[in-house]
Design an enzyme around this catalytic site. Structure first.
Site, short mmCIF file in Angstrom:
data_model
loop_
_atom_site.label_atom_id
_atom_site.label_comp_id
_atom_site.label_asym_id
_atom_site.label_seq_id
_atom_site.Cartn_x
_atom_site.Cartn_y
_atom_site.Cartn_z
CE1 TYR A 63 -3.18 -2.88 0.26
CE2 TYR A 63 -3.36 -2.55 2.62
CZ TYR A 63 -3.71 -3.23 1.48
OH TYR A 63 -4.61 -4.27 1.56
CG PHE A 213 -13.43 -4.66 -1.15
CD1 PHE A 213 -12.44 -3.75 -0.82
CD2 PHE A 213 -13.41 -5.20 -2.43
CE1 PHE A 213 -11.44 -3.40 -1.73
CE2 PHE A 213 -12.43 -4.86 -3.36
CZ PHE A 213 -11.44 -3.96 -3.00
N PRO A 214 -15.48 -4.71 3.44
CG PRO A 214 -14.94 -3.92 5.58
CD PRO A 214 -14.31 -4.34 4.28
CG LEU A 215 -17.63 -0.27 5.13
CD1 LEU A 215 -16.98 1.05 5.55
CD2 LEU A 215 -18.98 -0.45 5.84
N GLY A 216 -17.93 -2.54 0.84
CA GLY A 216 -18.04 -2.51 -0.62
C GLY A 216 -16.77 -2.03 -1.30
CG PHE A 218 -11.62 0.64 -4.81
CD1 PHE A 218 -10.84 1.68 -4.32
CD2 PHE A 218 -11.05 -0.63 -4.86
CE1 PHE A 218 -9.53 1.47 -3.90
CE2 PHE A 218 -9.75 -0.85 -4.46
CZ PHE A 218 -8.98 0.20 -3.97
CB THR A 219 -18.26 0.38 -6.02
OG1 THR A 219 -17.92 -1.02 -5.89
CG2 THR A 219 -17.70 0.90 -7.30
N PRO A 220 -18.62 1.74 -2.59
CG PRO A 220 -18.04 3.47 -1.14
CD PRO A 220 -17.93 3.03 -2.58
CG LEU A 221 -21.89 -2.55 0.73
CD1 LEU A 221 -22.08 -3.04 2.17
CD2 LEU A 221 -22.20 -3.67 -0.26
N1 NAP Z 1 -6.55 -8.98 0.98
C1 NAP Z 1 -6.91 -8.20 0.02
O1 NAP Z 1 -6.79 -8.52 -1.15
C2 NAP Z 1 -7.49 -6.85 0.33
C3 NAP Z 1 -8.09 -6.09 -0.69
C4 NAP Z 1 -8.65 -4.87 -0.35
C5 NAP Z 1 -8.60 -4.41 0.96
N2 NAP Z 1 -7.99 -5.15 1.93
C6 NAP Z 1 -7.97 -4.71 3.35
O2 NAP Z 1 -9.31 -4.53 3.76
C7 NAP Z 1 -9.48 -3.23 4.33
C8 NAP Z 1 -10.90 -2.75 4.08
O3 NAP Z 1 -11.13 -2.61 2.70
P1 NAP Z 1 -11.29 -1.20 1.95
O4 NAP Z 1 -10.77 -0.11 2.80
O5 NAP Z 1 -10.73 -1.36 0.61
O6 NAP Z 1 -12.84 -1.12 1.75
P2 NAP Z 1 -14.10 -0.86 2.72
O7 NAP Z 1 -13.67 -0.89 4.14
O8 NAP Z 1 -15.16 -1.75 2.26
O9 NAP Z 1 -14.55 0.60 2.28
C9 NAP Z 1 -13.72 1.69 2.27
C10 NAP Z 1 -14.46 2.81 1.57
O10 NAP Z 1 -15.60 3.19 2.33
C11 NAP Z 1 -15.50 4.55 2.75
N3 NAP Z 1 -15.97 4.59 4.14
C12 NAP Z 1 -15.40 4.04 5.24
N4 NAP Z 1 -16.16 4.25 6.33
C13 NAP Z 1 -17.25 4.94 5.91
C14 NAP Z 1 -18.38 5.47 6.56
N5 NAP Z 1 -18.57 5.32 7.89
N6 NAP Z 1 -19.31 6.14 5.83
C15 NAP Z 1 -19.13 6.31 4.50
N7 NAP Z 1 -18.07 5.84 3.81
C16 NAP Z 1 -17.13 5.16 4.51
C17 NAP Z 1 -14.04 4.92 2.61
O11 NAP Z 1 -13.88 6.27 2.28
P3 NAP Z 1 -13.31 7.36 3.34
O12 NAP Z 1 -11.82 7.20 3.37
O13 NAP Z 1 -13.76 8.65 2.76
O14 NAP Z 1 -13.95 7.06 4.65
C18 NAP Z 1 -13.61 4.04 1.43
O15 NAP Z 1 -13.96 4.66 0.20
C19 NAP Z 1 -8.39 -2.41 3.66
O16 NAP Z 1 -8.10 -1.25 4.42
C20 NAP Z 1 -7.26 -3.39 3.58
O17 NAP Z 1 -6.55 -3.40 4.81
C21 NAP Z 1 -7.46 -6.37 1.64
#
Ligand code: NAP
Length: 293
Positions: A63, A213-216, A218-221
């Site tokens: 990252y 991607f618990p919140l979706g 790059f394309t939030p749920l």
């Molecule tokens: N193993 C793998 O292949 C892999 C792949 C992807 C990710 N990961 C790990 O999984 C973690 C979580 O995934 P992710 O960060 O990609 O996706 P995510 O947690 O599903 O969603 C992140 C997105 O949601 C937004 N967000 C977060 N909290 C919010 C809220 N309360 N209200 C509205 N929007 C909100 C964030 O924007 P803002 O910054 O504006 O809040 C960001 O755009 C990563 O940090 C990484 O450590 C692992």
């Protein structure tokens, strides 16, 4: 009781962690590449997460690359004793921001050393091997060769525990013949539930399942049903999505990613959100309704 404790705890390797952790991927620049647009804010988010009781941070040296780990070190080193930092290896970044599979012995060994150096650690608590047969989802293929390298690094004392990411059930079974697998990190959320059966199997074994991607991602749920439930509960849709994951299975550990202190607070507050059974039924239908025909 701080909100984060309301999520309960689960075992991750040798440690007991709160089920509401933090994913650091959003701290790097756009495309998970380069520095954050607001460095001070990124450091503040990390410090606030830990001050709020978060004791599980998910990261990778790819990252940024390197930048996210360097931010974690700057914000939090020397680390609190209870903090578990989980990293992942198996890819490197191209100049064009691409994700390049990196599974040779040299590349994997280099990746472990990069993580140690940039995080300022002598040993990594948990390292996930990120399968790259499929970039966006698991695809079959043997992980024996790279996992054997990681197990060697574990025997050398550089890595305490090993997990797998972006893997199939067959790859987990293959992995368990090589070393203990303490966690699985795959794509899973309210709308994307291919791993339903796997999660239940891992729960029976006491293995942590960490949805990325618990919140979706790059394309939030986005879903009308989700918004309706959130409105009724006086919560945000993202909080409901996290609360749904917490109630889904006891071995699910959350690592929602955010670069915003406000979103961090909302995500932590989701630990205290109870979903009545009838609302869970409504939310359970989202995946069915959004499944491709
Ligand atoms: N193993 C793998 O292949 C892999 C792949 C992807 C990710 N990961 C790990 O999984 C973690 C979580 O995934 P992710 O960060 O990609 O996706 P995510 O947690 O599903 O969603 C992140 C997105 O949601 C937004 N967000 C977060 N909290 C919010 C809220 N309360 N209200 C509205 N929007 C909100 C964030 O924007 P803002 O910054 O504006 O809040 C960001 O755009 C990563 O940090 C990484 O450590 C692992």
């Amino acid at each position: 009781m701080s909100h984060v404790n309301k999520a309960g705890t689960f075992t991750l390797g040798a440690r007991r962690v709160t089920r509401l952790g933090y994913g650091a991927m959003q701290l790097a620049g756009a495309g998970v590449f380069g520095p954050p647009k607001d460095r001070k804010a990124a450091l503040a988010v990390l410090r606030e997460a830990v001050a709020s009781g978060v004791d599980h941070i998910d990261t990778s040296d790819f990252y940024g690359p390197h930048i996210t780990n360097q931010l974690i070190r700057e914000a939090l080193h020397p680390y609190p004793k209870n903090l578990v930092i989980v990293t992942k290896i198996g890819a490197r970044r191209g100049e064009d921001k691409s994700w390049i599979p990196s599974f040779s012995r040299e590349e994997l060994t280099q990746a472990v050393h990069d993580n140690l150096r940039n995080l300022g650690l002598d040993v990594l608590e948990v390292v996930n091997l990120r399968s790259m047969f499929g970039i966006h989802g698991p695809a079959e293929g043997s992980i024996e060769a790279p996992l054997t390298v990681l197990a060697d690094l574990q025997r050398q004392g550089l890595v305490r525990h090993i997990g797998l990411s972006n893997v199939t059930a067959a790859q987990i079974a293959e992995g368990r013949r090589i070393c203990e697998v303490v966690c699985v990190q795959n794509l899973y959320n309210l709308a994307h539930r291919s791993d339903d059966a796997l999660i239940d199997d891992l729960a029976r074994d006491g293995t942590a399942y960490v949805p990325f991607f618990p919140l979706g991602g790059f394309t939030p749920l986005q879903s009308a049903a989700l918004s309706d439930v959130a409105k009724e509960l006086g919560a945000t849709p993202m909080q409901v999505a996290l609360a749904w994951l917490l109630q889904r299975a006891p071995n699910i550990l959350l690592i929602p990613g955010t670069s915003s202190a406000e979103h961090l607070r909302q995500n932590i507050a989701a630990a205290g959100l109870e979903l009545p059974g009838d609302m869970v039924t409504v939310l359970d239908q989202i995946a069915t309704n959004s499944a491709p025909a």
